[in-house]
Design a protein around this motif. Structure first.
Motif, short mmCIF file in Angstrom:
data_model
loop_
_atom_site.label_atom_id
_atom_site.label_comp_id
_atom_site.label_asym_id
_atom_site.label_seq_id
_atom_site.Cartn_x
_atom_site.Cartn_y
_atom_site.Cartn_z
N GLY A 27 25.21 -10.74 38.47
CA GLY A 27 24.31 -10.44 39.58
C GLY A 27 23.54 -9.15 39.36
N GLY A 28 24.24 -8.09 38.93
CA GLY A 28 23.57 -6.82 38.65
C GLY A 28 22.56 -6.95 37.53
N GLY A 29 22.92 -7.73 36.49
CA GLY A 29 22.01 -7.93 35.36
C GLY A 29 20.75 -8.67 35.77
N ILE A 30 20.89 -9.70 36.62
CA ILE A 30 19.72 -10.44 37.09
C ILE A 30 18.83 -9.53 37.93
CG2 ILE A 30 18.96 -12.33 38.60
CD1 ILE A 30 21.53 -13.83 37.69
N ALA A 82 21.73 -19.06 29.00
CA ALA A 82 20.48 -19.70 29.42
C ALA A 82 20.35 -19.70 30.94
CB ALA A 82 20.44 -21.13 28.89
N MET A 83 21.46 -19.99 31.62
CA MET A 83 21.41 -20.02 33.09
C MET A 83 21.07 -18.65 33.67
SD MET A 83 24.66 -22.55 33.85
CE MET A 83 24.44 -22.67 35.62
N LEU A 84 21.65 -17.59 33.10
CA LEU A 84 21.36 -16.24 33.58
C LEU A 84 19.91 -15.85 33.30
CD1 LEU A 84 24.57 -14.20 32.61
CD2 LEU A 84 23.97 -15.17 34.81
N MET A 85 19.42 -16.14 32.09
CA MET A 85 18.06 -15.72 31.73
C MET A 85 17.01 -16.55 32.47
SD MET A 85 18.19 -14.46 27.77
CE MET A 85 18.89 -15.91 27.03
N LEU A 86 17.31 -17.82 32.75
CA LEU A 86 16.39 -18.61 33.58
C LEU A 86 16.34 -18.05 35.00
CD1 LEU A 86 17.22 -22.24 32.37
CD2 LEU A 86 15.00 -21.08 32.20
N GLY A 87 17.48 -17.54 35.46
CA GLY A 87 17.51 -16.88 36.77
C GLY A 87 16.61 -15.66 36.80
N VAL A 88 16.68 -14.84 35.75
CA VAL A 88 15.80 -13.67 35.63
C VAL A 88 14.34 -14.12 35.60
CG1 VAL A 88 15.09 -11.76 34.15
CG2 VAL A 88 17.53 -12.23 34.48
N ALA A 126 19.07 -12.51 42.84
CA ALA A 126 20.31 -12.24 42.11
C ALA A 126 21.51 -12.89 42.80
CB ALA A 126 20.53 -10.73 41.99
N ILE A 127 21.57 -12.77 44.15
CA ILE A 127 22.68 -13.38 44.90
C ILE A 127 22.66 -14.90 44.72
CG2 ILE A 127 23.63 -13.76 47.21
CD1 ILE A 127 23.98 -10.88 46.23
N HIS A 128 21.46 -15.48 44.74
CA HIS A 128 21.32 -16.94 44.61
C HIS A 128 21.73 -17.43 43.23
CE1 HIS A 128 19.64 -20.92 45.36
NE2 HIS A 128 18.97 -20.82 44.23
N GLU A 129 21.46 -16.63 42.20
CA GLU A 129 21.65 -17.09 40.82
C GLU A 129 23.01 -16.73 40.22
OE1 GLU A 129 19.48 -18.93 39.31
OE2 GLU A 129 17.51 -18.55 40.19
N ASP A 147 20.74 -6.67 28.86
CA ASP A 147 21.29 -6.17 30.13
C ASP A 147 21.72 -7.26 31.10
OD1 ASP A 147 21.10 -3.41 29.59
OD2 ASP A 147 18.95 -3.43 30.03
N THR A 148 21.45 -8.52 30.77
CA THR A 148 21.90 -9.60 31.65
C THR A 148 22.88 -10.52 30.91
OG1 THR A 148 19.75 -9.55 32.78
CG2 THR A 148 21.15 -11.44 33.20
N ALA A 149 22.37 -11.27 29.95
CA ALA A 149 23.21 -12.28 29.29
C ALA A 149 24.22 -11.66 28.33
CB ALA A 149 22.33 -13.29 28.57
N GLY A 150 23.74 -10.77 27.43
CA GLY A 150 24.61 -10.23 26.38
C GLY A 150 25.90 -9.61 26.90
N PRO A 151 25.81 -8.60 27.78
CA PRO A 151 27.03 -7.96 28.27
C PRO A 151 27.88 -8.89 29.14
CG PRO A 151 25.11 -6.58 28.67
CD PRO A 151 24.60 -7.91 28.25
N SER A 152 27.25 -9.86 29.83
CA SER A 152 28.00 -10.76 30.70
C SER A 152 28.89 -11.70 29.90
CB SER A 152 27.04 -11.57 31.58
OG SER A 152 26.30 -10.72 32.42
N ILE A 153 28.52 -12.00 28.65
CA ILE A 153 29.32 -12.90 27.84
C ILE A 153 30.70 -12.30 27.57
CG2 ILE A 153 29.52 -13.99 25.55
CD1 ILE A 153 26.52 -14.35 25.55
N ASN A 154 30.77 -10.96 27.44
CA ASN A 154 32.09 -10.30 27.28
C ASN A 154 33.06 -10.78 28.34
OD1 ASN A 154 30.60 -8.71 25.58
ND2 ASN A 154 30.84 -6.83 26.74
#
Length: 698
Positions: free
Chosen positions: A183-186, A532-538, A581-584, A668-675
C-alpha cells in the motif's frame, strides 16, 4: 545453559533500545524550527501521512480480524480435533504480531514528519547538525523496530515455549508488513510518477516546486512507503529469521536435552541489537563532512562490535564456534551484497554514468542500458546468498546433519543482527529527501539547498545498499524458513502416526518428482504476477493523478505562472493516492496466500516444498533486479540534473526522467514487497503443514 537468562537479557536490551529511541526523539524534537512556510507545508505532509496510515490500518484491521478467526478455527490443527486453548493461543500470537508491526510503522511516521522540518532548518547552521537531525530521526525508528521485534519474540517464546505459536506471531508481522509495504509503495510511486511526468517532463518545473499539486503527496509518499513500509518489512524479516532459528534450535534441543541452541539464538539477537545501540549512539560526521562516509562508517562499526560481542559470548558461555562462524558469514555477506548494490546504483560508478550517457540518445537507450545493468547486478547478490548458505551449511554439518540447516538459520540471524543500524540508515533517506523539498518550498536559499542535496544524495546511495541488504536478508531467512517447514512437517507426521517416532517424513525435495516440479513452476510464477498486480495498480492510480494535475493547471487561474496567493489543491492528489493505494493493496497479497493454499491442498507437502523453492529463487531474482535497476535509473537522472550530459531541461534529462519513472515502481513498490511476499508464503506453508499433510488431493 538455561535459555531463560538470555530471554530476560533480550528483554532488557530491548527496553534499552526503547530508552535510546525516546532520548533521540526528544533530542530531535528539541531542535529549533520557526519558519512558518516550512511548518505549514510539513503540517500538510504529517496530516496526509497520518490520514493514509489510519485508513490503511482500518482496512488491514478487518482483514487481520478475519484471518485471526480462521487461524483460531484451523491452526495449528482444526479446533474440533485439537485444543481450543492452543488455537486461541495461536490466534492471539497472530494478532500480537500485527499490532507490533503496525506500531513500528506508526512510530516511524511520527518521528519522520518531525525530523524532516528539523533537518531542513538545521541546514542553515551547517551540514553536521543537519545530518545529525536526519540520522537521529531515522535511528528512532531503527531502535524502536528492532527493540519491538526482539521484545515480541522474547515474550511470545517465554510465555508459551511453543515454536509453532511463534510462527503465528511471525505470520502476523509478515501479513501486515506485506500489505503495508504494498500500500505504501503504491501511494508513494503514484505521487512520484505523477509529479515527475506532469512537472518535470511536461512543464519543466523543479522537482519540489510548490505549484505542482502532486508535490505534497510525493513527500507524504516518502514517509508511508520508505519509512512505514520499509520499517514493517525489516521488522518482519527480523522476526521471521529469529522464528525460523528458534523452530530448528528447539527441535535440536529436544533431541539432545537442555536449551543451548535456543539460548544461542537469543544471545546473538540481543548482541546484535546492543551493537546497533552502540553504533547509533556513536554516529557522527567526521571532519571531511561526507554524509555517505559517516553512514557507512557507522554500519562498519556496528558490524565489528557485533563480531566482538558474539565472540566474547561464545567463549564465555561455551557455545559452538562453528555456529558463531555461520553467523559471521551471514553478516559479512550482507555487507558485501550492500556493496554490490552500491556499485550498480552509485553515480560515481560506471553503470550509472554509462546509463546517463545513453540517455543522450533517447529514453529507449536509457531503458535498455538500465535493464541490462540491473540484470547484471543480480549475480553478485544471488551468488553471495548461495555462498553464505553453502558455507554455513558445511561449517555446521560436522555437528550433526540437523545442525546444517540450523547453521543457515543462524547466518540469517547474523545478517540481520545489525538491522537496527540498517533501518536507521534507511529511514534517514526519506527524512532528508523531505528536508530537501521543504528547503526549496520554504525558500531557504542556495546554500541550504546544496547541503540538503548532499544529504539527500547520501540517502539515495545508502537506500540502495539497505534495499540490497534487506533482499539478501530475506533470501537467507526464507531458506531458513524452508528448513523450519521441513521440521514442522516431520513433527506433524510423527504426531499423525505417518512415521515412527524419531524418523523423518521429509528429508528434502526431489526435483524429478512431478509434484515437486509442479509446485516449483507455480511458485516461480507468483512473484512475477504479484509484481505485475502492484505495478498495474501504480499505473492506474498515476493516470488518475496526472489527469487531476492537468485539471488544476487548466482551471486554477495563475497557478502555472506561480502568482502570489494562488495555491494548488494538494489534498485532491493526496486523496487520489490514498484511495487508489487502499483499493489496490489487498488483491496482490491475497493472490499469493490463496496460491499457496491451492498448491498445498492439491499436491501436499512435497508440492509445497517445490513451490517454496521456485518462489524463493524467482522472488529473489526479481526483487534484486527491480530494486537495483530502479536505483540505477534514479541516480542516472540525478547525475544528469547535476549538470552532466546537458543538465536539466536537456533531451538527456527528459530521457533520464522517463527511465526514473519506469524505475520508481520497480524499486519502491514491487521490488521491496517481494521480500515480504516470499516470507509470507513460507510462513503460511509452515503453519498449514499439518493440514496439507492430512487433506491434500495427491
Amino acid at each position: 545453559m538455561s535459555s531463560t537468562v538470555f530471554i530476560i537479557t533480550s528483554i532488557l536490551i530491548s527496553l534499552l533500545a526503547f530508552a535510546l529511541a525516546g532520548w533521540l526523539y526528544a533530542w530531535v524534537k528539541a531542535q529549533p524550527s520557526s519558519n512558518p512556510r516550512i511548518l505549514e507545508i510539513s503540517g500538510y505532509i504529517r496530516q496526509g501521512a497520518t490520514t493514509f496510515l489510519n485508513k490503511e490500518y482500518s482496512v488491514l484491521a478487518r482483514f487481520c480480524g478475519v484471518a485471526a478467526i480462521l487461524i483460531f478455527i484451523f491452526l495449528p490443527i482444526p479446533i474440533w480435533k485439537g485444543s481450543v486453548l492452543m488455537n486461541l493461543q495461536m490466534a492471539a500470537a497472530y494478532i500480537f504480531g500485527t499490532i507490533f508491526s503496525a506500531i513500528a510503522g506508526k512510530i516511524g511516521i511520527m518521528v519522520a514528519t518531525i525530523a524532516n522540518v528539523k533537518t531542513a532548518e538545521a541546514a542553515q547552521k551547517g551540514i553536521r547538525l543537519s545530518f545529525l537531525c536526519g540520522f537521529r530521526g531515522g535511528a528512532v525508528m531503527g531502535m524502536a523496530v528492532v527493540g519491538a521485534s526482539l521484545l515480541g519474540v522474547s515474550l511470545v517464546f517465554w510465555l508459551t515455549g511453543d515454536t509453532t505459536t511463534l510462527l503465528g506471531f511471525s505470520f502476523g508481522a509478515s501479513s501486515l508488513a506485506l500489505f503495508a509495504k504494498a500500500g505504501g509503495g503504491i501511494f508513494t510511486k503514484t505521487a512520484d510518477i505523477s509529479a515527475d511526468l506532469a512537472g518535470k517532463v511536461e512543464l519543466g518545473i523543479p522537482e519540489d516546486d510548490p505549484r505542482n499539486p502532486a508535490v505534497i503527496a510525493d513527500n507524504v509518499g516518502d514517509n508511508v512507503g520508505d519509512v512505514a513500509g520499509m520499517g514493517a518489512d525489516l521488522f518482519d524479516s527480523n522476526v521471521a529469521s529469529m522464528a525460523a532459528a528458534l523452530v530448528m534450535g528447539a527441535a535440536l534441543d529436544q533431541n539432545i536435552g537442555g536449551s543451548k541452541n535456543v539460548a544461542m539464538v537469543f544471545c546473538y539477537a540481543a548482541m546484535g541489537l546492543l551493537a546497533s545501540i552502540i553504533g547509533v549512539a556513536t554516529a557522527r560526521m567526521g571532519k571531511n563532512d561526507n554524509p555517505t562516509f559517516a553512514l557507512n562508517s557507522s554500519t562498519y562499526v556496528t558490524t565489528a562490535v557485533f563480531g566482538v560481542l558474539t565472540a566474547a559470548g561464545t567463549a564465555l558461555f561455551g557455545m559452538e564456534w562453528r555456529i558463531w562462524g555461520a553467523s559471521i558469514v551471514g553478516l559479512l555477506v550482507g555487507v558485501i551484497i550492500g556493496i554490490a548494490s552500491d556499485y550498480f546504483t552509485d553515480d560515481r560508478r560506471n553503470p550509472v554514468r554509462k546509463t546517463a550517457r545513453a540517455s543522450e540518445s533517447g529514453p529507449a537507450f536509457t531503458i535498455l542500458s538500465g535493464m541490462s545493468y540491473g540484470f547484471l547486478s543480480t549475480l553478485p547478490a544471488l551468488a553471495g546468498i548461495g555462498i553464505s548458505a553453502l558455507i554455513s551449511y558445511k561449517l555446521c554439518e560436522p555437528l550433526g546433519s540437523d545442525y546444517a540447516l540450523f547453521g543457515i538459520s543462524m547466518a540469517a540471524v547474523g545478517m540481520l543482527s545489525i538491522v537496527g543500524m540498517i533501518i536507521s540508515n534507511d529511514a534517514y533517506g526519506p527524512i532528508v529527501d523531505n528536508a530537501r523539498g521543504l528547503a526549496e518550498m520554504g525558500d531557504l536559499g542556495d546554500e541550504v539547498l546544496d547541503i540538503t542535496d548532499s544529504l539527500d544524495s547520501a540517502g539515495n546511495t545508502v537506500k540502495a545498499v539497505t534495499k540490497g541488504f534487506a533482499i539478501g536478508a530475506a533470501g537467507l531467512t526464507v531458506i531458513a524458513l524452508l528448513g523450519a517447514f521441513i521440521s514442522e512437517v516431520n513433527v506433524a507426521a510423527a504426531e499423525a502416526g505417518l512415521v515412527a517416532a524419531g524418523e523423518k517424513y521429509l528429508n528434502g525435495f526431489d526435483v524429478m518428482n512431478p509434484e515437486v516440479f509442479f509446485g516449483m513452476l507455480v511458485g516461480a510464477a507468483i512473484p512475477a504476477v504479484f509484481s505485475a498486480m502492484l505495478m498495474l495498480g501504480v499505473n492506474r492510480n498515476a493516470q488518475r493523478m496526472v489527469e487531476e494535475i492537468h485539471r488544476q493547471f487548466r482551471e486554477i487561474v495563475g497557478l502555472k505562472e506561480g502568482k502570489k496567493g494562488v495555491v494548488p489543491e494538494y489534498d485532491r492528489c493526496i486523496e487520489i493516492a490514498t484511495h487508489g493505494a487502499i483499493h489496490e493493496l489487498i488483491p496482490a497479497g491475497l493472490m499469493s496466500i490463496i496460491a499457496t493454499l491451492a498448491v498445498g491442498f492439491i499436491g501436499g507437502v512435497t508440492a509445497i516444498g517445490g513451490f517454496l523453492v521456485g518462489n524463493i529463487v524467482s522472488g529473489l531474482l526479481l526483487a534484486l533486479f527491480m530494486s537495483n535497476t530502479g536505483g540505477l535509473w534514479d541516480n542516472s537522472k540525478k547525475y544528469v540534473e547535476s549538470g552532466n550530459h546537458g543538465g536539466k531541461g536537456s533531451e538527456a534529462h527528459k530521457a533520464a526522467v522517463i527511465g526514473d519513472t519506469v524505475g520508481d515502481p520497480f524499486k519502491d513498490t514491487a521490488g521491496p514487497s517481494i521480500n515480504t511476499q516470499i516470507t509470507v508464503v513460507s510462513l503460511v506453508s509452515s503453519l498449514m503443514s499439518s493440514l496439507f499433510l492430512m487433506f491434500s488431493l495427491l
